[in-house]
Write a protein that holds these residues in place. Structure first.
Motif: not given
Length: 856
Positions: A77, A92-95, A98, A131, A133, A184-185, A266
């Motif tokens: 991940y 990754p930016n998507t995490l 999270r 988290r 950020e 993307s990361a 998630a």
């Protein structure tokens, strides 16, 4: 824990805080139900504000200049890049945003860091949620997330108010080294982070290090062994050397630590709101949405996520058994002695039947851990694996903690600890409780088959904890004592409805009852299956936890009305005699009387059963002490019945009171038992053959010492300010109901302990000693120096010294004093009785004299 454990009824939230195994989980902030990654989000405002005044941002480098050729790359991940001793995290930016739970454990321990039951491989040394950020100046922030307060409706003003007062701490800041070519990361250099002695990855509390005697990290003797990344977890394994702090026996410690970065779901699991009538561990938060005109505390039961496969959902809803998507699997530590592995595994697998009540087959299982040859990447420290850890330790214990998602109560993983020396206490318990009826228990070393079954019982009990179940100390009180002697009944139903009780073995059974293993051993039983069904049966027809709670509340009420064997009695109940550790049955006096009958059978055989021709008497001494301890347990069970209050948690609509004074006969019979079994000298314990082998002084002296210790403990337990005030207020508020009063208790014990003086007889040395102990304790309670006479009664602090209770206690002292004077003057009183009476009279006189000079 398997040994004696872990509260007064302080309200649902306080109870949950006291009972949650992982204390940090109580301080975290929950995300909205079924909402990915939402909580307190001050990122945008704080970042925008900071950017206005920030210095020039850190310059980013091209990706190829940071992640260079020749690096070893692992994908999970996070993507991990390594070259030599340098580590880069590609996130990754998507995490970003999270929740990631970091769980730190000791992987390999140093013998020098032992402290009681801590300082072993597997010890958890940290648990918190973070988290990542983006921050200003090309930084990546790592925030520590609190879940202690929550408001989820962003349309209301309360949401902003809670956010404003719950800014999440920035625990770490990383310069962003580069962006992935497609942006993307982000890439950060994590080398210093994972190498340093920080409270994120390793010892998260100074207490853990202090307890182990550890000082600061010695950098040149510390290194990272590996970093492994998987789809939902990252494992960092470090070898750390620390100075030894204040420990004079060692200059430094080298240990191996493992830190697991677990990506939380998630979408959190749908939580199940606690019902205090079912005993689950819990996690909770202060909820500003639940009560529109106040503040409520919302408490979730901790449970594993068990769900049918999508194609099986219809079958599940029709009531067919289906296999879960992800079963609960416990791996057996590879270092466990091989002969005990099948029994530990069976203790896990025994829970399969309980999960069938919740609609799942093969929901839980045990497996042997794969060998290095089978899977070189497998590690027992990996947080994606639950395990039963073997500890080669002199500690006689076992524990079953677990780690749960604070947003929902979902159990993430568990490490059960089985200490090698738990076998010694199993041996002692079984011999003292069952040797009178089971010949297999009459030897110093049990056969492997018997010890294996005892280990199986421990395994099942600890697995129960990891499934979320608390101790149910009240369970055994639902069984009539005489049923424990009924061979057919007890072998069918078991001696307690719950394996989560501390009802070890059936000590009530007598030799003539001919009861076998099924009636002697604990088992997963009615309550356990019902509790698992409550916690794990899916109810998708209810969209929210609040809707589901209404339905479950009625189910619990109806179930309890039909079957009292489902009753849950907390392990922390202070005054309810039904909820006790290591007791059996609904009548403590009768059960303890049967237990003592068996001890009288066992004592004369101890020398034969616990000694070897070529050894000394250390084993005999240990088992004789265990027998005295078992006698003390039986007596202690009776003591709690005097002035007890039954606490039966209920919801509105259930009939009957929640708190009710225990029946008069319970207290009256308990006092009679103590006068007959403890205060009337129990000469059966005076076994000269044993005592002359264990003490350098003679048997009468050693027995006198042992007896005084037992009697003193019971007298101190009886004469407490709490018991005085409880009995007094029960009497004042009896409203015509017959209750056992403080006046009656004092009178009954006076007539029992000073029986000879009432009957005009001389007092022997054992009884003179008893009377001195009683008067000494009573004087301590009545004439204590200063003004500390306060006690806790429900909801308040009560000052006995300014109540009628003090007057009553002083009157009792005067009655004892007059009795002693009468005894002195009786014709035929011997010298020692006369001197004894005079001493006690002088003590009491001195107490009253000092008391007259004290202003309260």
């Amino acid at each position: 824990m398997f040994r004696r454990r872990r509260f007064a009824a302080l309200g649902a939230f306080a109870i949950a805080l006291l009972l949650t195994d992982a204390a940090e989980a109580q301080k975290k902030k929950r995300a909205p139900e079924n909402t990915p990654g939402k909580g307190v989000d001050t990122t945008k405002k704080s970042a925008d504000s900071t950017r206005k005044n920030a210095a020039a941002p850190n310059a980013l480098k091209p990706y190829k200049d940071v992640i260079t050729a020749g690096m070893k790359t692992s994908t999970g991940y996070f993507t991990i890049h390594q070259k030599d001793d340098k580590f880069f995290f590609e996130i990754p930016n998507t995490l970003l945003g999270r929740e990631i739970m970091i769980i730190a454990r000791v992987s390999k321990a140093s013998a020098d860091m032992r402290n009681g039951s801590s300082g072993y491989a597997g010890d958890q040394i940290g648990e918190a949620v973070y988290r990542f950020e983006k921050g200003p100046s090309n930084k990546l922030f790592m925030r520590r997330i609190s879940f202690s307060e929550y408001a989820g409706d962003s349309s209301k003003a309360m949401y902003s108010a809670v956010q404003k007062n719950n800014v999440q701490a920035i625990a770490m800041a990383f310069p962003i080294a580069a962006l992935k070519p497609d942006s993307s990361a982000v890439v950060v250099d994590a080398t210093e982070f994972i190498n340093s002695d920080n409270d994120i990855l390793y010892f998260q509390k100074k207490l853990f290090k202090d307890r182990a005697g550890m000082g600061s990290q010695i950098n040149d003797r510390s290194y990272i062994e590996y970093v492994h990344t998987y789809s939902t977890n990252i494992e960092i394994h470090a070898v750390k050397t620390y100075t030894a702090g204040m420990n004079p026996t060692s200059s430094n410690y080298t240990v191996e630590l493992n830190s697991s970065l677990v990506l939380l779901p998630a979408v959190p699991m749908k939580p199940r709101i606690m019902d205090e009538r079912v005993g689950y561990f819990a996690t909770g938060f202060r909820d500003f949405d639940a009560d529109p005109q106040g503040v409520s505390n919302t408490i979730y039961a901790t449970r594993w996520r068990l769900e049918p496969k999508a194609e099986d959902m219809d079958k599940y809803l029709r009531g067919e058994l289906v296999e879960p998507v992800k079963p609960i699997v416990f791996y057996i530590d590879p270092v466990t002695p091989k002969k005990w592995v099948p029994y530990l595994m069976q203790g896990v697998n025994d829970w399969k039947k309980a999960f069938e009540k919740a609609g799942f087959k093969n929901a839980i299982m045990a497996k042997e851990a794969p060998s290095r040859e089978e899977d070189s990447t497998w590690s027992i420290d990996d947080a994606s694996h639950s395990a039963i850890i073997y500890r080669p330790s002199a500690v006689a214990n076992a524990m079953g903690p677990s780690v749960a998602d604070p947003r929902s109560g979902e159990i993430i993983e568990s490490h059960i600890f089985w200490y090698h020396n738990v076998m010694s206490i199993l041996h002692s318990w079984y011999m003292m409780q069952c040797a009178a009826v089971d010949p297999r228990a009459r030897k110093l070393e049990f056969d492997d088959s018997l010890m294996g079954q005892l280990i199986r019982f421990v395994s099942s009990h600890e697995v129960g904890h990891t499934l979320g179940l608390r101790h149910n100390f009240g369970s055994s009180s639902t069984v009539p004592v005489e049923k424990l002697r009924d061979k057919a009944w007890v072998e069918k139903h078991g001696h307690t409805p719950s394996i989560m009780d501390y009802a070890r073995f059936n000590y009530v059974a007598q030799p003539e009852d001919n009861i076998g293993d099924k009636g002697l051993f604990p088992r997963i039983n009615d309550y356990d299956e019902w509790a698992i069904e409550w916690g794990y049966r899916l109810r998708p027809e209810y969209k929210t936890a609040a809707e589901e709670k209404k339905a479950l509340t009625k189910i619990v009420s109806d179930s309890l009305a039909k079957n009292n064997r489902l009753w849950f009695g907390s392990e922390m109940e202070p005054v309810d005699a039904r909820s006790q550790s290591e007791d059996l049955g609904d009548d403590a006096v009768l059960a303890s009387s049967y237990g003592i009958k068996n001890l009288k059978r066992i004592l004369p055989q101890l020398i034969n059963w616990t000694t070897r021709p070529d050894e000394g008497y250390a084993n005999l001494q240990r088992h004789y002490a265990e027998l005295l301890g078992q006698f003390g347990r039986y007596v202690g069970h009776v003591v709690k019945n005097i002035g007890g209050v039954n606490h039966t948690p209920k919801v509105a609509g259930q009939p009957g009171p929640v708190f009710e004074v225990a029946p008069y006969e319970k207290s009256k019979n308990a006092v009679r038992f103590l006068n007959e079994q403890v205060f009337a000298t129990p000469l059966w314990l005076k076994n000269d053959d044993i005592l002359n082998r264990l003490h350098e002084y003679n048997a009468p002296v050693s027995f006198g010492i042992e007896l005084s210790t037992i009697q003193r403990e019971i007298i101190e337990a009886l004469n407490t300010r709490f018991r005085y005030s409880s009995l007094w207020w029960q009497e004042q508020n009896a409203n015509g109901k017959k209750v056992y009063t403080l006046t009656e208790m004092l009178s009954d014990f006076r007539k029992g302990i000073f029986k000879e003086l009432y009957e005009g007889k001389n007092v022997d040395s054992y009884r003179r000693n008893l009377q001195k102990i009683y008067v000494g304790r009573f004087m301590h309670q009545v004439f204590v120096a200063g003004d500390p006479f306060s006690t806790i009664v429900p909801g308040t602090t009560y000052r006995i010294s300014q109540s009628d209770i003090m007057s009553l206690l002083k009157d009792e002292m005067r009655q004892i004093q007059q009795l002693l004077k009468t005894g002195m003057q009786r014709p035929g009183t011997d010298k020692f009785t006369r001197l004894h009476c005079q001493d006690l009279i002088n003590w009491i006189d001195a107490g009253f004299k000092a008391d007259s000079q004290t202003v309260r």
